[in-house]
Design a protein around this motif. Structure first.
Motif, PDB file in Angstrom:
ATOM      1  N   GLN A  42       0.808  -1.161   0.091  1.00 25.22           N
ATOM      2  CA  GLN A  42      -0.147  -0.111   0.287  1.00 25.22           C
ATOM      3  C   GLN A  42       0.832   1.159  -0.042  1.00 25.22           C
ATOM      4  OE1 GLN A  42      -2.384   0.520   3.692  1.00 25.22           O
ATOM      5  NE2 GLN A  42      -3.738   1.943   2.414  1.00 25.22           N
ATOM      6  N   TRP A 103      -7.216   1.233   7.950  1.00 25.14           N
ATOM      7  CA  TRP A 103      -6.003   1.152   6.979  1.00 25.14           C
ATOM      8  C   TRP A 103      -6.439   1.152   5.434  1.00 25.14           C
ATOM      9  CZ3 TRP A 103      -5.858  -2.929   3.405  1.00 25.14           C
ATOM     10  CH2 TRP A 103      -6.612  -3.898   3.770  1.00 25.14           C
ATOM     11  N   SER A 111      -0.194   6.350   4.262  1.00 21.67           N
ATOM     12  CA  SER A 111       0.047   5.168   3.815  1.00 21.67           C
ATOM     13  C   SER A 111       1.632   5.143   4.154  1.00 21.67           C
ATOM     14  CB  SER A 111      -0.357   4.747   2.611  1.00 21.67           C
ATOM     15  OG  SER A 111      -1.627   4.408   2.329  1.00 21.67           O
TER      16      SER A 111
END
Length: 179
Positions: A42, A103, A111
């Protein structure tokens, strides 16, 4: 005096850590490798898309953790909510740095910040609690503020870092300004 003792006992019971949350927090450690991989992917993808400079993020974290107590959270996380509630129940002076709601809803900078926090601490999950510039863990991991509280160590750590009402007010902090 009995009224005050009863009130303090009721407050302590309300502030007690939810046992299901604590157990789930310890169980989440089993998913650590999955979260680590997801975290790195990510951060790499969104960080590249957003042009985020990891060195800037590292510097921002280094500045943040100079505060006596700082907690990095997700707004929708029950673990973050419990950790904030525990710090509040202790009368701690702390700064909340919410990375995002959860998240999977983080933007590029958040991130990368989450990935940098893991690189610094080895912990992939939030919350991240720093007291006196030292990583304490989360709620129930690393050892975590719940464990430190159960062991009778949290109050001393907060006080030595200057993160308590009495430290901030020169010893004059009072519960709800009354007692």
């Amino acid at each position: 005096m009995a009224r005050h003792t009863l009130l303090l006992s009721a407050i302590a019971q309300c502030a007690a850590l939810n046992p299901a949350i604590k157990l789930a927090g310890k169980g989440m450690a089993l998913l650590g490798p999955v979260f680590t991989l997801e975290n790195k992917l990510q951060a790499a993808a969104l960080g590249a898309i957003g042009g985020v400079d990891a060195d800037d993020v590292k510097q921002e974290i280094a500045e943040d953790i100079k505060a006596p107590c700082v907690i990095y959270t997700y707004g929708l996380s029950p673990f973050s909510t419990e950790a904030v509630a525990l710090l509040e129940s202790k009368g701690a002076n702390f700064e909340v740095r919410e990375l995002g709601p959860e998240w999977f809803l983080l933007g590029p900078r958040a991130s990368v910040k989450r990935a940098e926090l893991e690189a610094m601490t080895g912990q992939s999950s939030l919350p991240h609690v720093f007291i006196g510039g030292e990583h304490i863990g989360g709620l129930a991991t690393g050892p975590g503020i719940a464990t430190l509280d159960e062991d009778g160590e949290l109050d001393g750590l907060l006080a030595s870092a200057g993160a308590t009402q009495s430290a901030a007010t020169g010893g004059g902090g009072k519960l709800f300004g009354t007692f």
